[in-house]
Design an enzyme around this catalytic site. Structure first.
Site, mmCIF file in Angstrom:
data_model
loop_
_atom_site.group_PDB
_atom_site.id
_atom_site.type_symbol
_atom_site.label_atom_id
_atom_site.label_comp_id
_atom_site.label_asym_id
_atom_site.label_seq_id
_atom_site.Cartn_x
_atom_site.Cartn_y
_atom_site.Cartn_z
ATOM 1 C CB VAL A 128 -0.930 0.021 1.234
ATOM 2 C CG1 VAL A 128 -1.657 1.355 1.328
ATOM 3 C CG2 VAL A 128 -1.939 -1.096 1.138
ATOM 4 C CE LYS A 129 7.160 0.881 2.591
ATOM 5 N NZ LYS A 129 7.447 -0.251 3.402
ATOM 6 N N GLY A 130 3.594 1.936 -1.336
ATOM 7 C CA GLY A 130 3.995 2.260 -2.701
ATOM 8 C C GLY A 130 5.385 2.820 -2.876
#
Ligand code: B12
Length: 248
Positions: A128-130
């Site tokens: 998610v943090k990418g």
């Protein structure tokens, strides 16, 4: 962009040909080592050359940075690169393309294969943090993403892909010693071909030292290189896997 198609490197003045390069020689630091570095630089076409930095490593090796001018020219007309053949989509467009045109979640499996334990690259794409200000694929609610982590064997990956009916398998290869990344990718492609034939998932590999033009040669669908962002990968998955039209 310059007017002509011929360019030279730029250092202090336009077209002066200045380049900087670094390398390590298996000799202890000292004047002889610096002379050896200059000889190598001259043989590489850097002339005149200057050693601007040298540093002993472990007693028997020396690391150099050399600066100097090359005579070589670059012909831009002869440069051929892989251009992106699909539009970059935002997360809303990606989610609605999957929801409206696939009408189920897009199943994505990711892993590092072989002995490779460098997970930061695949995490950058999936978590998610990418990466680089973009959220990873797990953020996309229409994608079902599983990150299997490091040192996954090819047979394990094939079995998981089959069990989870993966639409796409994303593999990271960072270690390139003795071309391990190329060997492992070919092994991956052959195993999926053998196990699933034309029903195999989309195969995508990535890592900092891959040449994106090598996909066909390696037997995979797409290769991503250094600096890839999650949005580029998600947009590619939509382009490759989602029908263009809303099904009747
Ligand atoms: C962090 C790191 C480690 C960590 C890894 C921690 C972890 N959990 O990942 C640790 C300390 C464990 C490690 C170990 C080793 N490392 Co190391 N490591 C690095 C380092 C410093 C950074 C790598 C990194 O995280 N980059 C950041 C990510 C975001 O970038 P990336 O991987 O390129 O990913 C991007 C793209 O390539 C692409 N991408 C990557 N994968 C994928 C996959 C898909 C599907 C897609 C679409 C895109 C994509 O997208 C990402 C985002 O843009 C590099 C040097 C460097 N500066 O690169 C060395 C480096 C990779 N390591 C190296 C080596 C040699 C090792 C060891 C063998 C050292 C040793 N003797 O033990 C071991 C090997 C362990 C193993 N079994 O694999 C060498 C590899 C040399 C080579 N030619 O193969 C490097 C280059 C250092 C060097 N110059 O010598 N390492």
């Amino acid at each position: 962009m310059p007017d002509g198609s011929i360019v030279r490197p730029y250092g202090d003045t336009t077209g002066d040909g200045m380049v900087q390069t670094s390398f390590t020689l298996p000799i202890p630091p000292g004047p002889k080592a610096e002379g050896a570095a200059l000889q190598l630089a001259n043989k590489m076409g850097i002339e005149p050359a200057m050693v601007v930095h040298s540093h002993g490593i472990g007693g028997q090796f020396t690391f150099f940075v050399v600066y100097g001018s090359v005579r070589h020219l670059v012909d831009l007309d002869a440069v051929h690169v892989e251009e992106r053949a699909y539009p970059l989509l935002g997360s809303k467009e990606i989610n609605s393309a999957i929801k409206d045109r696939l009408r189920r979640k897009l199943v994505v499996l990711g892993a590092c294969i072989g002995t490779d334990a460098h997970t930061v690259g695949i995490d950058a794409i999936l978590n998610v943090k990418g990466f680089a200000g973009e959220k990873g694929l797990e953020y996309l609610r229409e994608m079902a993403v599983t990150n299997l982590g490091a040192q996954v064997t090819v047979p394990e990956l094939v079995a998981r892909a089959r069990a989870e009916r993966a639409d796409a398998v994303l593999v990271s290869q960072v270690v390139t010693q003795k071309d391990a990344h190329l060997r492992n990718t070919r092994e991956l492609a052959a195993a999926f071909r053998e196990a699933m034939g034309e029903y195999r998932p989309l195969l995508v590999v990535g890592g900092p030292r891959f040449d994106p033009a090598m996909a066909a040669d390696l037997g995979v669908d797409k290769v991503f290189g250094r600096g890839t962002t999650p949005g580029e990968v998600a947009s590619y998955l939509v382009h490759a896997l989602i029908p263009q039209e809303i099904p009747a």
